[in-house]
Design a protein around this motif. Structure first.
Motif, PDB file in Angstrom:
ATOM      1  N   MET A  59     -35.617  71.904  56.020  1.00 15.61           N
ATOM      2  CA  MET A  59     -34.898  72.532  57.107  1.00 15.61           C
ATOM      3  C   MET A  59     -34.656  73.993  56.745  1.00 15.61           C
ATOM      4  SD  MET A  59     -31.250  71.639  58.967  1.00 15.61           S
ATOM      5  CE  MET A  59     -30.406  71.158  57.514  1.00 15.61           C
ATOM      6  N   VAL A  60     -34.876  74.851  57.694  1.00 12.38           N
ATOM      7  CA  VAL A  60     -34.642  76.281  57.523  1.00 12.38           C
ATOM      8  C   VAL A  60     -33.517  76.688  58.461  1.00 12.38           C
ATOM      9  CG1 VAL A  60     -35.613  78.577  57.757  1.00 12.38           C
ATOM     10  CG2 VAL A  60     -37.050  76.705  56.964  1.00 12.38           C
ATOM     11  N   LEU A  61     -32.490  77.268  57.902  1.00 12.86           N
ATOM     12  CA  LEU A  61     -31.391  77.780  58.716  1.00 12.86           C
ATOM     13  C   LEU A  61     -31.412  79.290  58.638  1.00 12.86           C
ATOM     14  CD1 LEU A  61     -28.412  75.464  57.703  1.00 12.86           C
ATOM     15  CD2 LEU A  61     -29.829  75.320  59.734  1.00 12.86           C
ATOM     16  N   LEU A  62     -31.215  79.917  59.753  1.00 14.58           N
ATOM     17  CA  LEU A  62     -31.107  81.367  59.791  1.00 14.58           C
ATOM     18  C   LEU A  62     -29.646  81.670  60.086  1.00 14.58           C
ATOM     19  CD1 LEU A  62     -32.565  84.064  59.659  1.00 14.58           C
ATOM     20  CD2 LEU A  62     -32.962  83.869  62.107  1.00 14.58           C
ATOM     21  N   PRO A  63     -28.843  81.870  59.045  1.00  8.26           N
ATOM     22  CA  PRO A  63     -27.422  82.097  59.296  1.00  8.26           C
ATOM     23  C   PRO A  63     -27.196  83.464  59.922  1.00  8.26           C
ATOM     24  CG  PRO A  63     -27.892  82.368  56.968  1.00  8.26           C
ATOM     25  CD  PRO A  63     -29.179  81.940  57.630  1.00  8.26           C
ATOM     26  N   MET A  64     -26.273  83.504  60.832  1.00  8.57           N
ATOM     27  CA  MET A  64     -25.917  84.748  61.485  1.00  8.57           C
ATOM     28  C   MET A  64     -24.444  84.989  61.198  1.00  8.57           C
ATOM     29  SD  MET A  64     -26.430  85.680  65.475  1.00  8.57           S
ATOM     30  CE  MET A  64     -28.137  86.090  65.378  1.00  8.57           C
ATOM     31  N   SER A  65     -24.093  86.191  60.824  1.00  7.48           N
ATOM     32  CA  SER A  65     -22.701  86.484  60.547  1.00  7.48           C
ATOM     33  C   SER A  65     -21.857  86.196  61.774  1.00  7.48           C
ATOM     34  CB  SER A  65     -22.536  87.952  60.161  1.00  7.48           C
ATOM     35  OG  SER A  65     -23.246  88.237  58.991  1.00  7.48           O
ATOM     36  N   GLN A  66     -20.634  85.815  61.517  1.00 13.30           N
ATOM     37  CA  GLN A  66     -19.779  85.495  62.643  1.00 13.30           C
ATOM     38  C   GLN A  66     -19.343  86.743  63.399  1.00 13.30           C
ATOM     39  OE1 GLN A  66     -16.012  83.791  61.652  1.00 13.30           O
ATOM     40  NE2 GLN A  66     -15.894  84.863  59.711  1.00 13.30           N
ATOM     41  N   LEU A  67     -19.130  86.548  64.671  1.00 10.43           N
ATOM     42  CA  LEU A  67     -18.615  87.593  65.557  1.00 10.43           C
ATOM     43  C   LEU A  67     -19.475  88.857  65.548  1.00 10.43           C
ATOM     44  CD1 LEU A  67     -14.804  87.152  64.829  1.00 10.43           C
ATOM     45  CD2 LEU A  67     -16.151  86.097  66.640  1.00 10.43           C
ATOM     46  N   VAL A  68     -20.787  88.678  65.666  1.00 13.51           N
ATOM     47  CA  VAL A  68     -21.704  89.810  65.741  1.00 13.51           C
ATOM     48  C   VAL A  68     -22.162  90.024  67.174  1.00 13.51           C
ATOM     49  CG1 VAL A  68     -23.980  90.646  65.076  1.00 13.51           C
ATOM     50  CG2 VAL A  68     -22.499  89.598  63.369  1.00 13.51           C
ATOM     51  N   LEU A  69     -22.588  88.965  67.829  1.00 16.52           N
ATOM     52  CA  LEU A  69     -23.189  89.094  69.156  1.00 16.52           C
ATOM     53  C   LEU A  69     -22.226  89.632  70.208  1.00 16.52           C
ATOM     54  CD1 LEU A  69     -25.382  85.875  69.249  1.00 16.52           C
ATOM     55  CD2 LEU A  69     -26.130  88.225  68.884  1.00 16.52           C
ATOM     56  N   HIS A  70     -20.942  89.360  70.047  1.00 13.60           N
ATOM     57  CA  HIS A  70     -20.033  89.836  71.088  1.00 13.60           C
ATOM     58  C   HIS A  70     -19.871  91.356  71.104  1.00 13.60           C
ATOM     59  CE1 HIS A  70     -16.745  89.593  68.013  1.00 13.60           C
ATOM     60  NE2 HIS A  70     -16.266  90.580  68.720  1.00 13.60           N
ATOM     61  N   PHE A  71     -20.426  92.041  70.113  1.00 18.20           N
ATOM     62  CA  PHE A  71     -20.405  93.505  70.113  1.00 18.20           C
ATOM     63  C   PHE A  71     -21.581  94.109  70.876  1.00 18.20           C
ATOM     64  CE2 PHE A  71     -17.776  92.931  66.237  1.00 18.20           C
ATOM     65  CZ  PHE A  71     -16.665  93.635  66.660  1.00 18.20           C
ATOM     66  N   TRP A  72     -22.523  93.265  71.334  1.00 20.82           N
ATOM     67  CA  TRP A  72     -23.746  93.752  71.959  1.00 20.82           C
ATOM     68  C   TRP A  72     -23.804  93.373  73.430  1.00 20.82           C
ATOM     69  CZ3 TRP A  72     -26.653  97.009  69.212  1.00 20.82           C
ATOM     70  CH2 TRP A  72     -26.474  97.032  67.835  1.00 20.82           C
ATOM     71  N   SER A  73     -24.549  94.145  74.186  1.00 13.14           N
ATOM     72  CA  SER A  73     -24.772  93.864  75.606  1.00 13.14           C
ATOM     73  C   SER A  73     -25.598  92.596  75.745  1.00 13.14           C
ATOM     74  CB  SER A  73     -25.509  95.027  76.272  1.00 13.14           C
ATOM     75  OG  SER A  73     -26.842  95.090  75.775  1.00 13.14           O
ATOM     76  N   ASP A  74     -25.649  92.046  76.947  1.00 11.35           N
ATOM     77  CA  ASP A  74     -26.455  90.848  77.193  1.00 11.35           C
ATOM     78  C   ASP A  74     -27.919  91.092  76.836  1.00 11.35           C
ATOM     79  OD1 ASP A  74     -24.177  89.564  78.066  1.00 11.35           O
ATOM     80  OD2 ASP A  74     -24.753  89.543  80.182  1.00 11.35           O
ATOM     81  N   GLU A  78     -38.128  70.186  65.838  1.00 11.43           N
ATOM     82  CA  GLU A  78     -38.623  68.993  65.154  1.00 11.43           C
ATOM     83  C   GLU A  78     -38.709  69.201  63.644  1.00 11.43           C
ATOM     84  OE1 GLU A  78     -40.226  70.433  67.851  1.00 11.43           O
ATOM     85  OE2 GLU A  78     -39.332  69.018  69.251  1.00 11.43           O
ATOM     86  N   GLU A  79     -38.917  70.432  63.248  1.00 11.41           N
ATOM     87  CA  GLU A  79     -38.992  70.768  61.820  1.00 11.41           C
ATOM     88  C   GLU A  79     -37.627  71.174  61.258  1.00 11.41           C
ATOM     89  OE1 GLU A  79     -41.950  73.803  61.699  1.00 11.41           O
ATOM     90  OE2 GLU A  79     -43.599  72.417  62.059  1.00 11.41           O
ATOM     91  N   GLY A  80     -36.590  71.040  62.060  1.00 10.03           N
ATOM     92  CA  GLY A  80     -35.234  71.327  61.588  1.00 10.03           C
ATOM     93  C   GLY A  80     -34.724  72.719  61.887  1.00 10.03           C
ATOM     94  N   GLY A  81     -35.450  73.480  62.707  1.00 11.04           N
ATOM     95  CA  GLY A  81     -35.025  74.846  63.002  1.00 11.04           C
ATOM     96  C   GLY A  81     -33.814  74.896  63.923  1.00 11.04           C
ATOM     97  N   LYS A  82     -32.870  75.732  63.581  1.00  5.85           N
ATOM     98  CA  LYS A  82     -31.720  76.005  64.440  1.00  5.85           C
ATOM     99  C   LYS A  82     -31.025  77.259  63.943  1.00  5.85           C
ATOM    100  CE  LYS A  82     -28.561  72.890  62.001  1.00  5.85           C
ATOM    101  NZ  LYS A  82     -27.683  71.725  62.168  1.00  5.85           N
ATOM    102  N   ILE A  83     -30.250  77.835  64.801  1.00 11.12           N
ATOM    103  CA  ILE A  83     -29.432  78.984  64.448  1.00 11.12           C
ATOM    104  C   ILE A  83     -27.984  78.545  64.563  1.00 11.12           C
ATOM    105  CG2 ILE A  83     -28.743  81.321  65.082  1.00 11.12           C
ATOM    106  CD1 ILE A  83     -31.517  81.735  66.201  1.00 11.12           C
ATOM    107  N   ILE A  84     -27.185  78.915  63.604  1.00 10.63           N
ATOM    108  CA  ILE A  84     -25.757  78.623  63.658  1.00 10.63           C
ATOM    109  C   ILE A  84     -25.032  79.927  63.939  1.00 10.63           C
ATOM    110  CG2 ILE A  84     -23.751  77.828  62.367  1.00 10.63           C
ATOM    111  CD1 ILE A  84     -25.673  76.012  60.794  1.00 10.63           C
ATOM    112  N   ILE A  85     -24.264  79.926  65.002  1.00 12.84           N
ATOM    113  CA  ILE A  85     -23.548  81.122  65.445  1.00 12.84           C
ATOM    114  C   ILE A  85     -22.058  80.806  65.479  1.00 12.84           C
ATOM    115  CG2 ILE A  85     -23.194  82.730  67.367  1.00 12.84           C
ATOM    116  CD1 ILE A  85     -26.094  82.071  68.227  1.00 12.84           C
TER     117      ILE A  85
END
Length: 107
Positions: free
Chosen positions: A1-16, A34-41
């Motif tokens: 499984m590959v996780l691409l961690p994203m720092s918390q509270l990043v996206l709300h600083f950007w436009s849609d 199926e291969e375990g891909g997901k992003i955790i936000i």
């Protein structure tokens, strides 16, 4: 499984539009679901479920962000639209941490 961690509270600083670009690039970097891909936000999900005082505080933060950045607070429906536009097929809110939520987004 590959996780691409994203720092918390990043996206709300950007436009849609910028969020869609960021999420689309993240999608390119992960394997299929199926291969375990997901992003955790970890982000704020605006909603009245936490009570009127928290809901008002979320909207005041939204106004502050509109003045200081291109970002804003989003409700679950708005997050869902961003995930879909970025090419993701599904998401689920795993845990609510006050106004913040842990969201798993799947390709």
């Amino acid at each position: 499984m590959v996780l691409l961690p994203m720092s918390q509270l990043v996206l709300h600083f950007w436009s849609d539009e910028d969020c869609v670009k960021i999420l689309a690039q993240c999608k390119k970097a992960i394997p299929s679901r199926e291969e375990g891909g997901k992003i955790i936000i970890i982000e704020i999900v605006v909603g009245p479920s936490l009570g009127p005082i928290m809901f008002e505080a979320q909207h005041l933060m939204d106004m502050l962000m509109m003045v200081n950045s291109k970002g804003r607070q989003r409700d679950e429906n708005e997050w869902s639209k961003l995930f879909t536009k970025a090419g993701f097929t599904d998401y689920k809110i795993v845990k609510k941490l006050g106004a913040r939520c842990v969201i798993e987004v799947y390709p």
